[in-house]
Design a protein around this motif. Sequence first.
Motif, short mmCIF file in Angstrom:
data_model
loop_
_atom_site.label_atom_id
_atom_site.label_comp_id
_atom_site.label_asym_id
_atom_site.label_seq_id
_atom_site.Cartn_x
_atom_site.Cartn_y
_atom_site.Cartn_z
N SER B 53 12.38 94.44 54.73
CA SER B 53 12.77 95.83 54.46
C SER B 53 11.76 96.85 54.98
O SER B 53 12.12 97.98 55.28
CB SER B 53 12.95 96.03 52.95
OG SER B 53 11.74 95.74 52.28
N THR B 57 12.39 99.40 63.36
CA THR B 57 12.86 98.61 64.49
C THR B 57 11.98 98.73 65.72
O THR B 57 11.57 97.73 66.30
CB THR B 57 14.31 99.02 64.85
OG1 THR B 57 15.15 98.80 63.72
CG2 THR B 57 14.84 98.21 66.03
N ARG B 270 21.57 86.56 64.03
CA ARG B 270 22.03 87.51 63.03
C ARG B 270 20.88 88.38 62.53
O ARG B 270 21.06 89.58 62.28
CB ARG B 270 22.72 86.77 61.88
CG ARG B 270 24.14 86.29 62.29
CD ARG B 270 24.91 85.68 61.13
NE ARG B 270 24.36 84.39 60.74
CZ ARG B 270 23.81 84.13 59.56
NH1 ARG B 270 23.74 85.08 58.63
NH2 ARG B 270 23.33 82.93 59.28
N GLU B 271 19.71 87.80 62.40
CA GLU B 271 18.54 88.59 61.98
C GLU B 271 18.23 89.69 63.00
O GLU B 271 17.92 90.82 62.62
CB GLU B 271 17.32 87.68 61.80
CG GLU B 271 17.36 86.85 60.53
CD GLU B 271 16.22 85.85 60.44
OE1 GLU B 271 16.10 85.19 59.40
OE2 GLU B 271 15.46 85.71 61.42
N GLU B 274 20.66 92.41 62.47
CA GLU B 274 20.37 93.17 61.23
C GLU B 274 19.15 94.06 61.38
O GLU B 274 19.09 95.15 60.83
CB GLU B 274 20.15 92.19 60.06
CG GLU B 274 21.45 91.59 59.54
CD GLU B 274 21.22 90.27 58.78
OE1 GLU B 274 20.12 90.07 58.25
OE2 GLU B 274 22.16 89.45 58.78
N LEU B 275 18.16 93.59 62.15
CA LEU B 275 16.94 94.36 62.35
C LEU B 275 17.11 95.44 63.40
O LEU B 275 16.20 96.23 63.64
CB LEU B 275 15.79 93.42 62.76
CG LEU B 275 15.25 92.52 61.65
CD1 LEU B 275 14.53 91.31 62.23
CD2 LEU B 275 14.32 93.31 60.73
N ASP B 280 24.80 94.93 68.07
CA ASP B 280 25.70 94.04 67.34
C ASP B 280 27.01 93.88 68.12
O ASP B 280 27.84 94.78 68.15
CB ASP B 280 25.99 94.62 65.96
CG ASP B 280 26.83 93.68 65.10
OD1 ASP B 280 27.11 92.55 65.56
OD2 ASP B 280 27.19 94.07 63.98
#
Lengths: 427, 427
Positions: B53, B57, B270-271, B274-275, B280
Motif C-alpha cells: 500500500s 508507482t 496481476r501484481e 495492480e501496482l 491492465d
Amino acid sequence: MAVQTVATSGTSTVDLGPAAALSCRECGHRVPLGPVFACEECFGPLEIAYDFSAYDTEELRKRIEDGPANIWRYAPLLPVPADVADKPNINPGWTKLVKADNLARELGVTGGLYVKDDSGNPTHSFKDRVVAQALEAARAFGFTTLSCSSTGNLAGAVGAAAARAGLRSCVFIPHDLEQGKVVMAAVYGGELVGIEGNYDDVNRFCSELIGDPAGEGWGFVNVNLRPYYAEGSKTLAYEICEQLGWRLPDQIVVPIASGSQLTKIDKGLRELIELGLVEDRPYKIFGAQAEGCSPVSTAYKAGHDVVRPQKPNTIAKSLAIGNPADGPYVLDIARRTGGAVEDVTDEQVVAAIKLLARTEGIFAETAGGVTVGVTQKLIESGALDPAKTTVVLNTGDGLKTLDAVAGTGLTATIRPNLDSFREAGLA
Amino acid sequence: MAVQTVATSGTSTVDLGPAAALSCRECGHRVPLGPVFACEECFGPLEIAYDFSAYDTEELRKRIEDGPANIWRYAPLLPVPADVADKPNINPGWTKLVKADNLARELGVTGGLYVKDDSGNPTHSFKDRVVAQALEAARAFGFTTLSCSSTGNLAGAVGAAAARAGLRSCVFIPHDLEQGKVVMAAVYGGELVGIEGNYDDVNRFCSELIGDPAGEGWGFVNVNLRPYYAEGSKTLAYEICEQLGWRLPDQIVVPIASGSQLTKIDKGLRELIELGLVEDRPYKIFGAQAEGCSPVSTAYKAGHDVVRPQKPNTIAKSLAIGNPADGPYVLDIARRTGGAVEDVTDEQVVAAIKLLARTEGIFAETAGGVTVGVTQKLIESGALDPAKTTVVLNTGDGLKTLDAVAGTGLTATIRPNLDSFREAGLA
C-alpha cells in the motif's frame, strides 16, 4: 601461408566503428581493415588500431553505463559498427563479478577477492565474447560462412552465434572427439565436419582452405578474423574495472591457452587508463597454466624470452595449447607489470574446482580450477599479495568438464527412515 | 502431516520486507510468517500476503530500474528484507529475453516472439530464482541447514546457494541416480544423501524429518519454506514485462511440473497490473507438458477441474511430476485467461530443442523443448494467435540433458585435404 592472409596497404572502407586500421604488433606497419592476420612486411601478428581521439571521458563513461547489459555497452571501444546492438547476435558479456568472501577467507586474502565468472555467457564460456566480435567482422567483410577449428568451447560458440545471425556455420573437429563434445557442437544445426587426423591436421587443413577458392566467403573466427576475434577479450578488462566502480584491480589472474586473452586484457586495461576512465596506477597480471601444458610458465621460471613448445597432457583441455602464439607477449606483460606465470598439477586443478564450488557455489571448468589453484599457489609463494584487490577469471563451465570431478559422489546412503538417518550421523 | 507444517494465528515478527503474513489460498485464513505451508483451518496451501500500500508507482518503477541486474531489483515485491542484495546469495535472474526472429519466421509468428532464457542463471535453471527466496526465508527463521529432495536441477541450486551463504546443505536423492547428476549436485561440497528407494520414498522421508526433532533448524526449500520459495517464480513475470518495456505479453507459454511456476507467473502479472506498473489488458497463459507426464493437459482437454495422477514416462524429467500440487490452479488460470494446456511427445521435444538451437543458438533443456514444441502445436491448432506478442519460457540448460539429443552428430567426415572437402560437397 596463403596470399589472402597477408594485408596490403590502402584505405579501410568497412564500417567497424572506432577501428581505423590493422597494425603489426612487431613492426607497427599499418594496413586497411580486412580479413587478414599477418603483416605483409614482417609476418608479425596484426591487431586493431583505433581512433579514440573524439571521445570525451565523461560522455563516454555515461554512454557505456547507459548501454545494454552485454559487451555492446563497450561498442565505442570495439571493432564493431555503432548499431551492433540492433543486429542478431548472442550478446555475451556483463557476466557476474562475484565478491568471493568465503574463498578469500580460505586463501587468506584480505584485500578483496573477486571471481569474474564467464560461465554466465550464452554458451557458458568466454569464447562467446570473441566469437561475437568475429561475427561482426564476418558481416562487415560479406562472409556467409562462419567457421573454426575446435575441440570444444569454440565450436559451440561459433555454432550458436551463426545460428542467431542466420549465417551458415561449418566447424572442423578431429573425427574421434568424445561424443558429448560432438553433441554440444552439433546441436546448433550447422555443419560439423570430422577430420581424419589430430587437431594439428585440422588446423593445417583450415589454413589450406582459406588459401583456396573453395574457402571464399568463409570467415574462420580464429584465423582470418583473428585480429577482430581477439579484441573480444578486452571486454573482460572493461567489465572488471566498471564492476569495481571504474577502478583497476591490483592483481588479476588469467588462464593461458594461446596467451591472447591475457595480452588483450592488458590492452583493455591500458586503454581504460589512456581514456581516463580509470585512475592510472600499477596493476599486476598473473598467468595460469596446468603443469601438463605449461610452456609459458616453464619459460617464465627459466627466465627465457622464448617459449619452447610442449606436448600437452592435462585435464585442462581448453588450455592445452602446446605452442602458444602469444607466449612471448605474455612473458613480457607478466614481467613488465610485476606479475608472474605459474602452473598447477591436475590434482590441484580438481581440488581448486571443488574449493571454488564449496566456498562460492560456482562450478568452474578445468580452466577455472587452473586459475584458482594458481592463485592459491601464488599466495603461498608470496608472489601474490593477499592484502591487495585480486580478480580471478573463471572462463568456462563445470558442466562441460564433468569428468574432472567424476569422483565426487554421495556422502552417505541411508534407508528412508529416521533411524537410518541418525545412524549415519546426519542429525 | 507433521505439526510444524501447520500455521497458527498471531503476529509476524521476522523482517521479510513487504511480506505481511501467510494467507490460505483456499479459505483466506491468515497466519504470521513462519516455516509453514498448510492452513490450520482447511489444510489448503499457504502463500505470501503482501502490503504494497505504501508504494507510489513511478517511485517504485525507478527504484526497480536503478536496482541490481538480478532478481533483487524486485526486492520491494518479494518476501525478502530490504538489504537482501548486500547478503551473500547467488543473485539469479535478469536473464535474457531473446527476440527470437528466426524462430518466429519458422513458426509463422508475426506479432513478436521472445524466449525468456533462464539457462543464464548461475546453476543454469530457473530453480536458482526460487532457492534464492527460500535461502532468505531460511536466514530469517534462523535455519542452519538448507535442504531439499531432488532428482536434478534443484539439488545444484540448493548446493550452490548454501555454499555462497555459508550454510550447511543436505540434499536427499534416490540412491541410484545417474552418476552425472550426482556429480553436478555433489560438487558444491554439501551433504548429498542417497535414499534407498524411489523419489516418492525420498519425499516421504523428508516430511518425516521435518516433523522430527532431528529436523530442527532444517529448511526444506520446497516443503516448509515452500510459500517463500514459490514466490521466486514471480520474478519471471516481472522481468518479462520490464524487458518488454513495462508491457504485458499477449501470450505466454509456461512449462508445468508442479504447476507452481505458472500460478506464480500469473500472480506476478496481476501484481504488476495492480501496482500500475503495466497497463491492465488481457493476457493468456498457456501450460506445456510432455505427453508422457500430462496430467494437467489431460484434465484440461477433458474439461475436468481435478487432475488425475499419472505415472511419468518422458525424457522431460524436470517436468515429470505425476501428481502436480497446483494442477487445479493451472486449469483455472488457463481457462480464466483464455489460454490452454497442451502436450507434446518426446520426439517433438527433441525436434523442438534442435529447432530452438538451430534458429536462435539457444541450447535448451528438455523442458525448453516442451514449451517450444507446445508453442508450435498451439499455433498449428489456432489456440495461440501468431499475430500477438508471445513469450516462451526456457527454464533450463541443454548441457544437463545431453542424452535427449545424443543422436546429433557429425554431418560429414573427411580426410584433411581439399579434394576430400570437395567430394563431401562442402564447398
